[in-house]
Motif scaffolding. Structure first.
Motif, PDB file in Angstrom:
ATOM      1  N   GLY A  56       0.846  -1.473  -0.712  1.00 56.32           N
ATOM      2  CA  GLY A  56       0.103  -0.420   0.037  1.00 56.32           C
ATOM      3  C   GLY A  56       1.009   1.217  -0.120  1.00 56.32           C
ATOM      4  N   PRO A  57       0.124   2.267   0.074  1.00 51.17           N
ATOM      5  CA  PRO A  57       1.074   3.607   0.473  1.00 51.17           C
ATOM      6  C   PRO A  57       1.890   3.472   1.526  1.00 51.17           C
ATOM      7  N   SER A  58       1.720   3.600   2.172  1.00 48.76           N
ATOM      8  CA  SER A  58       2.681   3.448   3.036  1.00 48.76           C
ATOM      9  C   SER A  58       3.595   2.467   3.913  1.00 48.76           C
ATOM     10  N   HIS A  70       0.661   0.538   8.829  1.00 46.10           N
ATOM     11  CA  HIS A  70      -0.733  -0.829   8.116  1.00 46.10           C
ATOM     12  C   HIS A  70       0.016  -0.428   6.510  1.00 46.10           C
ATOM     13  N   HIS A  71       0.796  -0.931   6.596  1.00 47.79           N
ATOM     14  CA  HIS A  71       1.838  -0.810   5.028  1.00 47.79           C
ATOM     15  C   HIS A  71       0.633  -1.849   3.905  1.00 47.79           C
ATOM     16  N   ARG A  76     -10.491   2.122   3.146  1.00 47.60           N
ATOM     17  CA  ARG A  76     -10.106   3.607   3.005  1.00 47.60           C
ATOM     18  C   ARG A  76      -9.092   4.328   2.030  1.00 47.60           C
ATOM     19  N   THR A  77      -8.073   3.596   1.807  1.00 47.24           N
ATOM     20  CA  THR A  77      -7.344   3.746   1.091  1.00 47.24           C
ATOM     21  C   THR A  77      -7.943   3.646  -0.296  1.00 47.24           C
ATOM     22  N   VAL A  78      -8.373   2.962  -0.519  1.00 45.08           N
ATOM     23  CA  VAL A  78      -8.733   2.119  -1.959  1.00 45.08           C
ATOM     24  C   VAL A  78     -10.002   3.910  -2.421  1.00 45.08           C
ATOM     25  N   ILE A  81      -8.101   7.071  -2.983  1.00 44.39           N
ATOM     26  CA  ILE A  81      -7.739   7.256  -4.607  1.00 44.39           C
ATOM     27  C   ILE A  81      -8.053   7.075  -5.492  1.00 44.39           C
ATOM     28  N   LEU A  82      -9.083   6.110  -5.514  1.00 48.97           N
ATOM     29  CA  LEU A  82     -10.677   6.363  -6.801  1.00 48.97           C
ATOM     30  C   LEU A  82     -11.635   7.659  -6.336  1.00 48.97           C
ATOM     31  N   ARG A  83     -10.886   8.563  -4.454  1.00 49.74           N
ATOM     32  CA  ARG A  83     -12.092   9.652  -5.559  1.00 49.74           C
ATOM     33  C   ARG A  83     -11.518  10.867  -5.332  1.00 49.74           C
ATOM     34  N   ASN A  84      -9.573  10.674  -5.309  1.00 46.89           N
ATOM     35  CA  ASN A  84      -8.972  11.828  -5.805  1.00 46.89           C
ATOM     36  C   ASN A  84      -8.563  12.469  -7.279  1.00 46.89           C
ATOM     37  N   PRO A  85      -9.113  13.574  -7.420  1.00 48.13           N
ATOM     38  CA  PRO A  85      -9.384  13.934  -8.640  1.00 48.13           C
ATOM     39  C   PRO A  85      -7.753  14.566  -9.523  1.00 48.13           C
TER      40      PRO A  85
END
Length: 148
Positions: A56-58, A70-71, A76-78, A81-85
């Motif tokens: 994951g990002p971490s 948490h690696h 929430r991470t997914v 990402i899907l909500r980030n324009p």
């Protein structure tokens, strides 16, 4: 996507930040969007990434994420990402705000998500997109249907 260089300023004085895709993680961002558009849930996407041992990002960039332990992949991470324009290549300002004087026990400033109507989005693509604007909007529509 780590920032690469600062470029020209936006009409409100904010600096445009040119971002460069991380070659080791960019394909996973694109895969997240493809899976969502194929009808997969965020839980399914997170589970598949973990099963494939994709950090994951971490885990992929612990220097930028020292506050996270948490690696793997979380819902929430997914979702984030899907909500980030920004993954569409456009620069986005004012997605969240924080009180600079207020700090949590970990030293981080708590932030609040601003309504989309308050976001400022560049009028042209500022960096290489990892998801088309059409796919980004389709992913948002899928999420909107799930929350009804």
């Amino acid at each position: 996507m780590p920032s690469n260089t600062n470029k020209p300023t936006h009409h409100n004085g904010s600096r445009l930040q040119r971002l460069a895709p991380d070659p080791s993680t960019a394909r996973h961002v694109a895969w997240n969007f493809a899976q969502r558009l194929a009808g997969r849930s965020t839980a399914h996407i997170a589970r598949r990434l973990d099963e494939r041992s994709i950090p994951g990002p971490s885990g992929a960039d612990p220097g930028r994420n020292p506050h996270r332990t948490h690696h793997g992949w979380s819902l929430r991470t997914v979702t984030e990402i899907l909500r980030n324009p920004r993954y569409t290549g456009y620069q986005v300002w004012n997605r969240s705000s924080c009180d600079r004087a207020d700090r949590s026990p970990t030293g981080r400033r708590p932030s609040t998500r601003n309504p989309r109507t308050e976001w400022a989005i560049s009028t042209r693509i500022a960096h290489q997109p990892l998801a088309s604007e059409q796919n980004f909007l389709a992913a948002q529509a899928i999420q909107a249907q799930k929350t009804k």
